[in-house]
Design a protein around this motif. Sequence first.
Motif: not given
Length: 226
Positions: A43-49, A63-68, A91-99
């Motif tokens: 979500p911080q878009a560290s690469i896309a920014s 492609a910037a896509d932080p959506e689960v 940098g934290f566990r969220n559903q997008t990372t899991i997906m």
Amino acid sequence: MSLPQVIVLATGKGGAGKSTLARALAAHWLAARHKPALVDADPQASIASFHDPEGPMKAITLAADPEVETVRQTILDLAAKHRPVIVDTAGFRNQTTIMAAISADLVLIPLKPAAEDVREALAMYDLVKELNQTPEREGRPIGALMVLTMTTPGTVIARHVRKELETGGFPLLAAEVIQRVAYPELSMRGLSPSIVDPDSAAARDIAAVAAEIAKRGGDSHVVKAA
């Protein structure tokens, strides 16, 4: 040797160098005449920014896509045309990372030589075990590899962490991403050593990591539940 189709960089600890390593690996494989793509699922878009679509790394599809709800399809769509698809996660566990991890052939777990990073790396390793029990991964288990980042060669803590992980049987790369000023300087311009200065020490570090990934590929370190 063959590259995993989808490589997801993931750990629950921020500041481990995921974004820098994801960008650097993409740049290395671009220079090596592969056709990499990047997915910024943070979500911080560290690469896309910081990505310059007209700059030296413009040939890398991003492609910037932080959506689960959509990240898995984004990864699959890119994988139909690119290899490898490299996914940066939060940098934290969220559903997008899991997906994203469910979609991976290899989960690459970066960690600094510090106790908190080790704890989070082991937690991510355990998560991959859990994901390999899901219907989505039946018959196609996810591989996992760990890599030490931001290291200072010869320090006691780096040696201790390496020994602890290797003694525990965890799949730690021999190659390390050494702390070098080139990484933050180039990251601010959306660039990486393999493109800007392919003969530099930083570029050689990334090449060593990339070569070991291609050689090991996670295949011999498939993570299975006990």
